[in-house]
Design a protein around this motif. Structure first.
Motif, short mmCIF file in Angstrom:
data_model
loop_
_atom_site.label_atom_id
_atom_site.label_comp_id
_atom_site.label_asym_id
_atom_site.label_seq_id
_atom_site.Cartn_x
_atom_site.Cartn_y
_atom_site.Cartn_z
N GLU A 98 72.65 47.07 -52.21
CA GLU A 98 72.54 48.46 -51.78
C GLU A 98 73.88 48.99 -51.28
OE1 GLU A 98 70.64 51.17 -51.69
OE2 GLU A 98 69.60 50.00 -53.20
N GLY A 125 74.39 49.97 -55.30
CA GLY A 125 73.28 50.90 -55.56
C GLY A 125 73.55 52.37 -55.29
N ASN A 127 72.32 55.07 -56.62
CA ASN A 127 71.24 55.33 -57.56
C ASN A 127 71.29 56.70 -58.21
OD1 ASN A 127 70.49 56.21 -54.77
ND2 ASN A 127 68.82 57.18 -55.92
N TYR A 289 65.78 54.65 -59.16
CA TYR A 289 65.88 53.28 -58.65
C TYR A 289 65.47 52.26 -59.71
CZ TYR A 289 66.58 55.33 -54.05
OH TYR A 289 67.09 56.04 -52.99
#
Lengths: 340, 340, 340, 340
Positions: A98, A125, A127, A289
């Motif tokens: 993340e 991440g 996203n 995601y």
């Protein structure tokens, strides 16, 4: 048929749960074997059981030590990211972590060295790059349909204030919130940041000011390829989660508006009305995601370089530090001032 | 806590698979125990195993005879619906059945008698009522915001021709396709059909004409509450799956446009462009299938009357017969002519 | 440079004033010489003086007898149209006449004969064809971009009821209001009407019913080229003057939405809002009146055949009679039944 | 009834012609008596005659000396504005002057003193405030519907490069083009500029760089009331004249999109398409020029303070100087640095 990919997830908080759910429901090619969380309470146990999580542990080392697990997904608290990436890399496991990768530039660089040495895949991440709208804009830009990008505009406004405790632990608005937006600008332009000028203000809630942070931001970001990016943020857009991107270039302009809650328009004697845009970030970004995990898995399966890469994540942190400095000193700050 | 609801599904074709998937992934309160399909081949077995279907059978009776199963979902071929509803009702199980309920008016009425006598719940799968956009219009209408409905417009156009074999077995465009649209008109107006005038033409493919069917339709449907509904259909809208509803009333108008594929607009020297609307009906309606099952489960759990009910489904079939007669005789036909 | 075109206008009511204003302000190539109106009161004199009208008269013959005037614009009451067209034609002057051309089929045909014999230009004022949006659709259709037209949809709803006295003298909703819409359908499809099925209802105001008219209409119009047109009308759309056209064809679909009052969207915690569409027909169609006069002048200057022609106007009246008959007898009526 | 207002216009170039046309056609309460232009050639004489301009002169003094003329409209070249305003003021005539009022701060201040002393009305032509869309936003903001303004975004992009000669004489992009945009930001927020940070780049045409100017600009403007304004400009948006405004506040957000050329959307197998937005600034802003003159006349007639006032125009010039300095020194510049 072909290699089996088996994942361990570290951290089963809000983001961890999203990744776990996506693996179980939406990414059948990825097998979930183990979830580690230091707070292994009854609530988590029940949730995991309902979802069909095979096994839970409090000890992340079980993941690193399991030879069957070849993919580690890190969704624990930010201050653990660096350590867990290093341990996973040393265990020769590919890593999805993340954002942000961390806050200490030297430790991030050290980690990227280890990642390189151990020759594992690392993806961070961000996203929003995988949102269907922003991805579509990138496809348009990359295809040359709007020519050379010249002006990039990113609007990102949260629907409501987070708890003041969250603000206090967030590291500040720039690294907590705006980091997504220069990542988006760089992604769209296919470039990176050269200089940033960041303005901030406390216009929503004086408590945020007392906590040493801001709630409203406006930035001009000069990219290395010459394009100018403009970013605006607010912690509170009462009408919903406002997320828009515009790329203007020599041959045209591509604009992604917010997603509608529904397509119904109501015409009455008073006004024409629509429902507001969604308030909750998961309504907007849930699909992204799953998309980012699919992209990561594709990189692992087919030996491609993941993007957003660790290097891009490092750049994003450097910009955050520059933005904070720019705001404090009220002057444009070059990344080269920060990254000595 | 509370009663456990356990489902058996009859038919694992395209629609059956959608319902099975929704039960397993999206409706945790409903337990799937058994799936029956007369064509129990390896492909289905593999799919069921991947999805986590507990058990498969070729014999629907196993579902009716299982005392643990209290909900039966019928997604088998249309000609089996009546028999399966009757058997399920006699086994005192609540039934969700795909549309249409059947084609023989007397047998449908007989079935509704049995449903009533056995006091089970019966819901028929007119899923479009559960589309977020059309449901929103209904909420607006029901709340009185547009006053008394006066004109209702339904546009439903498929993106591409089905195989000619499908057309031949479809029962004709009105019962195969338009049936959704007067159901929508009645749903929106909170009324039922009094008279229908149906025009049809073969404008897309002469092969459809040779097969005795039409590919383009325009209808005016007079509702019992005085509202006028207008429906247009085409088997081939090359730009995508075009599904729109408009309700005009004494105090306003509510219009649901198509869902966008994304929100990106591209401005170039030539034109402003967007991606087409989705082509595939599942892109548009996937959520509505889960919504209708949730609604059915809610009716069963809380002893509410399901809607679309068996009676509404019967009315829809009566309108189909009237529409066909209207088209053949080129005159408006009252439902009372059909339903003696 | 070249021939000078000089106009006389008969009738200085609402429509006449619009044409006078357009000639004076927007069409410099056309010289206005004389305006005739039987009601030559002080109010009109003052208006004419302010506008710069050169001369007023009560006697239309002055226009016919003036050798300098070569263009006659007829905007007097409907029952005078036929006579004035004939007189103008016999005086060898080109004629632009407001719609409808008349109501008596035989007299219209007789007039068209005279027009033909005297070899003058005649154009009838179906101004909506010159609306920038509907004209654009026609260009798209004519260019073949949507292939063969299959379904045409016309929505025309007035914002508010006219006085009941107006209704009584209007000739009925079909010839007063819907006539614009089948003209539009024919214009868009490049075809004419074969058969019409007209439904009507009194849903807005029972007084209209007592006056022998309807306030809500829904029609299916079969065109000679096979396309199906659907028209809906209301005398009262409380949210504004609702005017939309859609043409669906084998290769695509072109849709003209209403013009916005402004482009501002307001997002608040409650709703997303816009201003209503314009309420007044002149806000929507003002430009189209100048456009139609320019088109007529171009036909006169360059010896082109005007459109909407007298023949098209005759067809429109035939359809109105057929629509009325269809409504009264509740059955589809062919134009060939009317035009013996 | 009431005082008669009689205008003289100085300068009959592009802007002067627009004002003359508006007075003659759209503002009947204002009488045009005299037009002065130093270049009184045959082309202008013909144009004036066609339009019905009563009289032409080469000598602006005739306007100042005519006791019947009480309103002077200045649309001559920028370097004459100051002198003409002063002369008109000394002749006790009310003045509408095109933007910018001038470039020399001291002379502007001196002029404002004279205006004050002579007690005449002075309005400067920032016409965009009178655009129906931007005016609507201001009404929304002023009514409190979006609460306190926090972020203001102005996008202004020209469709095509002006001649390089124009650029050379323009005074630079900020005073020539961006001046409209901080005027808009201040107008919307009801505040004035405190500090500006201006970025510029040559991304469209290197010739512009050689001429010492830029073609792309991005600015952050801090307003005195705390709001942050963001402005982006380009000399070349190939898809049309792109003019948008957004005001985000504590209770909502109001966004004005571009005006459409028409409302038609074309759906084909490839894409959904619309016509581009208008390319020409007069298509977008023509109405606003008449509106601003009407507003000025209203101020004169009813003894209201005109806005945009001379003081606001002075502030706009100060910001231009600050923006240029900011760009050259790459740092935020306070207005207080300029206005000593």
């Amino acid at each position: 048929m072909g290699k089996i990919f088996t994942a361990g997830v570290i951290g089963a908080g809000r983001m961890g749960k999203i990744h776990i759910k996506n693996i179980l429901l939406n990414i059948p090619e990825l097998k979930l074997k183990l979830v580690a969380d230091i707070k292994l309470d009854d609530q988590l146990k029940e949730w995991a059981s309902d979802m069909g999580v095979p096994r839970l542990t409090q000890d992340a080392n079980e993941i690193f030590n399991d030879p069957e697990i070849n993919i580690v997904i890190i969704a624990s608290s930010t201050n653990t990211h660096i350590d867990f990436i290093q341990e996973a890399a040393q265990a020769k496991k590919d890593v999805f972590c993340e954002k942000p990768i961390g806050t200490n530039i030297n430790r991030i660089k050290e980690t990227l060295e280890i990642v390189k040495r151990e020759n594992i895949k690392l993806m961070i991440g961000f996203n929003r790059r995988f949102d269907r709208n922003f991805k579509k804009i990138r496809e348009i830009v990359a295809s040359g349909q709007i020519g050379t990008p010249q002006i990039i505009k990113v609007t990102a406004r949260d629907p409501a204030l987070p708890p003041i405790e969250y603000i206090k632990g967030s590291g500040g608005m720039f690294i907590d919130m705006t980091i997504h937006d220069w990542d988006m600008a760089c992604f769209q332009a296919g470039s990176s940041v050269k200089e940033v000028y960041a303005c901030g203000a406390v216009l929503v809630d004086p408590e945020i000011g007392k906590a040493g942070d801001i709630d409203t931001a406006a930035l001009i970001v000069k990219l290395k390829n010459g394009a100018l990016a403009m970013i605006d943020n607010s912690r509170q857009a009462v009408y919903g989660y406002d997320q828009r991107v515009e790329v203007f270039g020599s041959k045209g302009c591509a604009i992604a508006d917010n997603e509608p809650t529904n397509t119904v328009r109501l015409y009455t004697a008073e006004k024409t009305k629509e429902d507001n845009i969604p308030y909750f970030f998961l309504q907007r970004y849930m699909d992204s995601y799953a998309e980012e995990l699919r992209s990561f898995l594709d990189c692992v399966q087919n030996n491609k370089e993941p993007s957003p890469s660790g290097e891009e994540a490092l750049q994003n942190v450097l910009v955050a530090i520059a933005a904070q400095k720019s705001f404090e000193e009220n002057r444009p700050v070059k990344i080269s001032e920060i990254d000595l």
